[in-house]
Enzyme design. Sequence first.
Site, PDB file in Angstrom:
ATOM      1  N   CYS A 199      35.129  42.729 -39.899  1.00  0.00           N
ATOM      2  CA  CYS A 199      34.664  41.870 -38.810  1.00  0.00           C
ATOM      3  C   CYS A 199      35.886  41.519 -37.968  1.00  0.00           C
ATOM      4  O   CYS A 199      36.936  41.157 -38.489  1.00  0.00           O
ATOM      5  CB  CYS A 199      34.039  40.608 -39.400  1.00  0.00           C
ATOM      6  SG  CYS A 199      34.018  39.231 -38.251  1.00  0.00           S
ATOM      7  N   GLU A 248      30.917  52.650 -89.273  1.00  0.00           N
ATOM      8  CA  GLU A 248      31.593  53.586 -88.360  1.00  0.00           C
ATOM      9  C   GLU A 248      31.176  53.321 -86.918  1.00  0.00           C
ATOM     10  O   GLU A 248      29.995  53.100 -86.661  1.00  0.00           O
ATOM     11  CB  GLU A 248      31.183  55.038 -88.669  1.00  0.00           C
ATOM     12  CG  GLU A 248      31.307  55.410 -90.102  1.00  0.00           C
ATOM     13  CD  GLU A 248      30.769  56.814 -90.370  1.00  0.00           C
ATOM     14  OE1 GLU A 248      30.376  57.508 -89.424  1.00  0.00           O
ATOM     15  OE2 GLU A 248      30.761  57.194 -91.549  1.00  0.00           O
ATOM     16  N   ALA A 277      56.387  69.127 -75.502  1.00  0.00           N
ATOM     17  CA  ALA A 277      57.161  70.241 -74.945  1.00  0.00           C
ATOM     18  C   ALA A 277      57.599  71.193 -76.066  1.00  0.00           C
ATOM     19  O   ALA A 277      57.604  72.414 -75.890  1.00  0.00           O
ATOM     20  CB  ALA A 277      58.382  69.710 -74.207  1.00  0.00           C
ATOM     21  N   LYS A 288      22.766  49.021 -82.495  1.00  0.00           N
ATOM     22  CA  LYS A 288      23.186  49.325 -81.122  1.00  0.00           C
ATOM     23  C   LYS A 288      23.771  48.087 -80.426  1.00  0.00           C
ATOM     24  O   LYS A 288      23.297  46.975 -80.639  1.00  0.00           O
ATOM     25  CB  LYS A 288      21.981  49.833 -80.298  1.00  0.00           C
ATOM     26  CG  LYS A 288      21.300  51.060 -80.867  1.00  0.00           C
ATOM     27  CD  LYS A 288      22.185  52.286 -80.890  1.00  0.00           C
ATOM     28  CE  LYS A 288      22.323  52.968 -79.573  1.00  0.00           C
ATOM     29  NZ  LYS A 288      21.248  53.826 -79.164  1.00  0.00           N
TER      30      LYS A 288
HETATM   31  N1  5U1 Z   1      29.570  57.625 -86.659  1.00  0.00           N
HETATM   32  C1  5U1 Z   1      28.400  58.263 -86.771  1.00  0.00           C
HETATM   33  N2  5U1 Z   1      27.673  58.626 -85.736  1.00  0.00           N
HETATM   34  N3  5U1 Z   1      26.594  59.236 -86.245  1.00  0.00           N
HETATM   35  C2  5U1 Z   1      25.538  59.819 -85.607  1.00  0.00           C
HETATM   36  N4  5U1 Z   1      27.828  58.635 -87.914  1.00  0.00           N
HETATM   37  C3  5U1 Z   1      26.688  59.248 -87.609  1.00  0.00           C
HETATM   38  N5  5U1 Z   1      25.759  59.809 -88.388  1.00  0.00           N
HETATM   39  C4  5U1 Z   1      24.692  60.384 -87.795  1.00  0.00           C
HETATM   40  C5  5U1 Z   1      24.570  60.406 -86.399  1.00  0.00           C
HETATM   41  C6  5U1 Z   1      23.390  61.054 -85.766  1.00  0.00           C
HETATM   42  O1  5U1 Z   1      23.730  60.951 -88.539  1.00  0.00           O
HETATM   43  C7  5U1 Z   1      23.736  60.835 -89.966  1.00  0.00           C
HETATM   44  C8  5U1 Z   1      22.355  61.032 -90.402  1.00  0.00           C
HETATM   45  C9  5U1 Z   1      24.634  61.820 -90.577  1.00  0.00           C
END
Ligand code: 5U1
Length: 680
Positions: free
Chosen positions: A433, A121, A41, A321
């Site tokens: 039913c 990451e 706010a 993945k």
């Molecule tokens: N966290 C993350 N996701 N991601 C997707 N890092 C990251 N790096 C990527 C991609 C496509 O490409 C790197 C080549 C920079």
Amino acid sequence: MAKSAAAIPAEVSAEAQALRAELQEHNYRYYALDDPQIPDAEYDRLLQKLQRLEADYPDLITPDSPTQRVGQTPLSAFATVTHELPMLSLDNAFSEEDIWAFDRRVKDRLQDDSDIEYACEPKLDGIAVSLLYQDGMLVRGATRGDGTQGEDITQNVRTIDSIPLRLRGRDYPAVLEVRGEIYMPRAGFERLNEKAREAGDKTFVNPRNAAAGSLRQLDARITARRPLEMCAYSIGYVEGEVPGRHSDILEALRGWGLKINREIQVVQGAQACIDYYRELGERRTGLAYDIDGIVFKVNRRDLQEELGFVARAPRWAIAYKFPAQEEMTELQDVEFQVGRTGAVTPVARLKPVFVGGVTVSNATLHNRDEIQRLGVMIGDSVIVRRAGDVIPQIVSVVTDKRPDNARAIEFPEHCPVCGSPVEMVPGEIVARCDGGLICPAQRKQAIKHFASRKALDIDGLGDKLVEQLVDKGLIQAVADLYHLTREDLSGLERMGEKSAENLLEALEKSKNTTLAKFIYALGIREVGEATARNLAQHYGSLDELASADESSLQQVDNVGPVVAHFVAEFFEQEHNREAVDKLRKAGVTWTEQAPVDRDSLPLAGLTYVLTGSLEQLTRDQAKERLQALGAKVAGSVSKKTDYLVAGPGAGSKLKKAEELEVDIMDEAGLLELLSQWEAE
Ligand code: 5U1
């Protein structure tokens, strides 16, 4: 009235500049540091003040002003952008062996066998974008497209609050391309779909599609209404100096005002990468956003350069993945299951498919409306989603693949089990039913419920056994359980002498129960464990409860007109009264109790609010159990809130609770609280 440039007094100009800097700083604290200092706010108040100044003196407006996020003129088409450096994709890994092989390749190429430093990451499930900053000003936002050319979505990215329109500080490169993922947090996605449902609009299948659809809007005013966020994960084209380690680059980006994922970690060696993958994999469903894997990157930039690229992917990074949460399969048939209260639920029989880490061959289709909404037919190719422990769902139909012999799904007019009519009750989406306890399906479910752990807790009386007992005509109703003999049981599948004896013992033991458990065991519609406890506390005896009218029932905590109606109706029905009598005659007894004064309950007078996702309890269970201990459970945080129970994904309620200095606990704290008082 708007005034011209010449007329801007110096103090007004200074005030606008100060407000802009202040707002930018609050944005930085909120998004980049995840550490807001003022309530929403207050932020809105500052923004309005700046808006008023700019309305009075339009010449004060600068393109990076926080008031200038939403453009008013829709585009007719997106322009094409050629990326200064190609936006690469990532190689995928699907097993630990793939990670070891990747690590081996990196070491071999570098001719160095020591542990490699990797940045780990989360791979967000969103849309990859590029943001171009010149002299600290955001000048362009673009999609990845084919990696070489994308679409100019500057108008749209400007509306996303976590993307700074101007970089913070001064030490940023003269030209800086930031790359990252735009995504929709789950809570925002749920809210968006809820609103769409209320308005009768089409819903989005998943947060990724919602993010993509939101970014593809030619009218940025629509994008501005969508709960999008952006996390930066690398840089592209740069003119100027940047740090020598990837993790330090991310820290620099954070300092310049960009949001960086909080889960990022730097580790040594492949085993530590695998450990990170497993650990985050376990927490995956509790995160506030969808991720589809983990990216590992060689952290040192000089080593990245030495490793270089192959085709369109770097040799220094890989995406490990998670098992896919969505897969395509075939809808082979639809069967209809009848539940304890007669609800007829369509269940999809699928060609088995591996999704979300398990093989799925059934999915719920919920109800008739859902079948219509999906427009699904038998024989269709469908997308099945299984996220975490959630029941698999059909989220969409691939209509292009519909075979010529696809068949419409006919909702039955008669119960597939007992043949009684199936009725649609006005105001309910569920078909039921009509057979009541004549229907063997409902009878079986009622007996299973009666025997379940939270009801009479009859050890050894599992679902399969109940099915056999009903199918063989050995029991018709719950009270018949107490007349079973050794001989009755001896003829059943997988029932040895010892098991039969154990079951008879468990039946005997179950005869002594509490009033609350007995009420719950009766399976009255909408009466869960906590409502049963409230009813028991309020009336103290079954006879008092059975003779209560609807208005008296509504005096009970958490009992509204609907529940009151179901309870009164249950005890009005002769066959239900008879079932209770038969149980009494069979020897089932319960401890009656003096009605409890709710004000004397341990959590009386305290107000709780629940937010975020809980893992061990459903929201309803948590609510019921808190209420049974005398607490009030409210839907929103206010000054009257005593405690907020916050699970992963908690958003605005958590923020508000922090602002109001409300005590906050997590699910573990809640469970401890419940077990402490429920035991008494
Ligand atoms: N966290 C993350 N996701 N991601 C997707 N890092 C990251 N790096 C990527 C991609 C496509 O490409 C790197 C080549 C920079």
